[in-house]
Motif scaffolding. Structure first.
Motif, PDB file in Angstrom:
ATOM      1  N   THR A 144      21.087  13.888  14.084  1.00 51.09           N
ATOM      2  CA  THR A 144      20.745  12.678  14.822  1.00 51.09           C
ATOM      3  C   THR A 144      19.348  12.237  14.399  1.00 51.09           C
ATOM      4  OG1 THR A 144      19.797  13.950  16.656  1.00 51.09           O
ATOM      5  CG2 THR A 144      22.120  13.326  16.841  1.00 51.09           C
ATOM      6  N   ARG A 145      18.960  11.081  14.865  1.00 50.42           N
ATOM      7  CA  ARG A 145      17.581  10.636  14.680  1.00 50.42           C
ATOM      8  C   ARG A 145      17.176   9.785  15.875  1.00 50.42           C
ATOM      9  NH1 ARG A 145      16.965   5.578  11.317  1.00 50.42           N
ATOM     10  NH2 ARG A 145      14.942   6.470  10.897  1.00 50.42           N
ATOM     11  N   THR A 146      15.911   9.865  16.220  1.00 57.06           N
ATOM     12  CA  THR A 146      15.376   9.071  17.322  1.00 57.06           C
ATOM     13  C   THR A 146      14.514   7.983  16.706  1.00 57.06           C
ATOM     14  OG1 THR A 146      15.346  11.046  18.691  1.00 57.06           O
ATOM     15  CG2 THR A 146      14.117   9.155  19.494  1.00 57.06           C
ATOM     16  N   VAL A 147      14.862   6.739  16.994  1.00 57.29           N
ATOM     17  CA  VAL A 147      14.189   5.601  16.358  1.00 57.29           C
ATOM     18  C   VAL A 147      13.470   4.748  17.393  1.00 57.29           C
ATOM     19  CG1 VAL A 147      15.804   5.504  14.426  1.00 57.29           C
ATOM     20  CG2 VAL A 147      16.261   4.158  16.477  1.00 57.29           C
ATOM     21  N   LEU A 148      12.510   3.984  16.890  1.00 59.30           N
ATOM     22  CA  LEU A 148      11.775   3.023  17.706  1.00 59.30           C
ATOM     23  C   LEU A 148      12.459   1.676  17.554  1.00 59.30           C
ATOM     24  CD1 LEU A 148       9.317   2.249  19.441  1.00 59.30           C
ATOM     25  CD2 LEU A 148       8.064   1.889  17.307  1.00 59.30           C
ATOM     26  N   LEU A 149      12.895   1.111  18.666  1.00 61.40           N
ATOM     27  CA  LEU A 149      13.548  -0.198  18.649  1.00 61.40           C
ATOM     28  C   LEU A 149      12.492  -1.304  18.583  1.00 61.40           C
ATOM     29  CD1 LEU A 149      16.277   0.403  21.371  1.00 61.40           C
ATOM     30  CD2 LEU A 149      16.568   0.417  18.890  1.00 61.40           C
ATOM     31  N   PRO A 150      12.833  -2.442  17.984  1.00 71.23           N
ATOM     32  CA  PRO A 150      11.876  -3.555  17.940  1.00 71.23           C
ATOM     33  C   PRO A 150      11.643  -4.130  19.339  1.00 71.23           C
ATOM     34  CG  PRO A 150      13.987  -4.223  17.039  1.00 71.23           C
ATOM     35  CD  PRO A 150      14.080  -2.753  17.317  1.00 71.23           C
ATOM     36  N   LYS A 151      10.508  -4.771  19.493  1.00 68.04           N
ATOM     37  CA  LYS A 151      10.232  -5.421  20.777  1.00 68.04           C
ATOM     38  C   LYS A 151      11.226  -6.561  20.978  1.00 68.04           C
ATOM     39  CE  LYS A 151       5.297  -4.590  21.095  1.00 68.04           C
ATOM     40  NZ  LYS A 151       3.954  -5.176  21.189  1.00 68.04           N
ATOM     41  N   PRO A 152      11.689  -6.733  22.224  1.00 65.13           N
ATOM     42  CA  PRO A 152      12.603  -7.853  22.469  1.00 65.13           C
ATOM     43  C   PRO A 152      11.847  -9.172  22.335  1.00 65.13           C
ATOM     44  CG  PRO A 152      12.063  -6.732  24.526  1.00 65.13           C
ATOM     45  CD  PRO A 152      11.435  -5.950  23.409  1.00 65.13           C
ATOM     46  N   PRO A 153      12.540 -10.218  21.929  1.00 65.32           N
ATOM     47  CA  PRO A 153      11.854 -11.516  21.807  1.00 65.32           C
ATOM     48  C   PRO A 153      11.375 -12.001  23.161  1.00 65.32           C
ATOM     49  CG  PRO A 153      14.234 -11.762  21.515  1.00 65.32           C
ATOM     50  CD  PRO A 153      13.961 -10.297  21.623  1.00 65.32           C
ATOM     51  N   LYS A 154      10.229 -12.661  23.139  1.00 64.22           N
ATOM     52  CA  LYS A 154       9.679 -13.189  24.390  1.00 64.22           C
ATOM     53  C   LYS A 154      10.525 -14.351  24.862  1.00 64.22           C
ATOM     54  CE  LYS A 154       4.984 -11.718  23.741  1.00 64.22           C
ATOM     55  NZ  LYS A 154       3.587 -12.042  23.895  1.00 64.22           N
ATOM     56  N   LYS A 155      10.718 -14.389  26.173  1.00 62.94           N
ATOM     57  CA  LYS A 155      11.505 -15.469  26.766  1.00 62.94           C
ATOM     58  C   LYS A 155      10.631 -16.709  26.902  1.00 62.94           C
ATOM     59  CE  LYS A 155      14.372 -12.250  29.290  1.00 62.94           C
ATOM     60  NZ  LYS A 155      14.767 -11.745  30.586  1.00 62.94           N
ATOM     61  N   GLY A 156      11.213 -17.861  26.601  1.00 66.64           N
ATOM     62  CA  GLY A 156      10.492 -19.131  26.721  1.00 66.64           C
ATOM     63  C   GLY A 156      10.303 -19.507  28.183  1.00 66.64           C
ATOM     64  N   LYS A 157       9.224 -20.246  28.460  1.00 62.40           N
ATOM     65  CA  LYS A 157       8.951 -20.649  29.849  1.00 62.40           C
ATOM     66  C   LYS A 157       9.587 -21.950  30.168  1.00 62.40           C
ATOM     67  CE  LYS A 157       4.708 -18.085  30.227  1.00 62.40           C
ATOM     68  NZ  LYS A 157       3.349 -18.089  30.593  1.00 62.40           N
TER      69      LYS A 157
END
Length: 157
Positions: A144-157
């Motif tokens: 297995t491997r443990t990975v870092l997920l990308p940051k989720p996109p910021k939601k628009g206001k």
């Protein structure tokens, strides 16, 4: 996310892994309390003296049951989404070596090996600092491997 994108994700850092373990430790504490209540009620139901610690085989059986509950928590979370709550908080995900979903066998094997990595003065975890892919020893052994997920996109206001 495509399979190619999943295999190109960076490995989880040691600090993120440890912080996720601390978060999950609080969940394991809750599981332990719930398990203790169930054991207490079962002992009471069968007329056992609950003011005395269980002896011999019963004590071993109770401990084995607790360890199984802890492992089941991890296997259930990893098979479901590849993440525990602590891993979600730190944007970590457990994947198979090819970037796909882990199998139950991988998860159970990892549950057996990860405590050994920690018990050996943390050597199995420290291995990720010198490994080219950033994998801990239990990652390698359980495929297995443990990975870092990308940051989720910021939601628009």
């Amino acid at each position: 996310m495509t399979s190619e994108e999943q295999t190109s994700l960076p490995p989880a850092t040691l600090i993120r892994r440890l912080m996720a373990m601390i978060y999950d430790g609080f969940l394991l504490l809750g599981i332990t309390f719930a398990y203790g209540v169930v054991i207490f009620l079962l002992r009471k139901l069968f007329g056992d003296d609950t003011l005395q610690a269980p002896h011999g085989f019963l004590q071993v059986l109770i401990l084995a049951g607790l360890l199984f509950c802890w492992a089941f928590f991890y296997v259930w979370c990893w098979r479901r989404s590849g993440q525990t709550l602590g891993m979600k908080s730190w944007r970590l995900q457990l994947q198979a070596k090819d970037g796909g979903t882990v199998t139950s066998q991988n998860c159970w094997l990892r549950c057996l090996l990860a405590p050994l990595s920690l018990a050996a003065l943390g050597a199995g975890y420290l291995w990720c600092l010198i490994d080219q892919r950033g994998d801990c020893l239990h990652d390698k052994w359980s495929e297995t491997r443990t990975v870092l997920l990308p940051k989720p996109p910021k939601k628009g206001k």
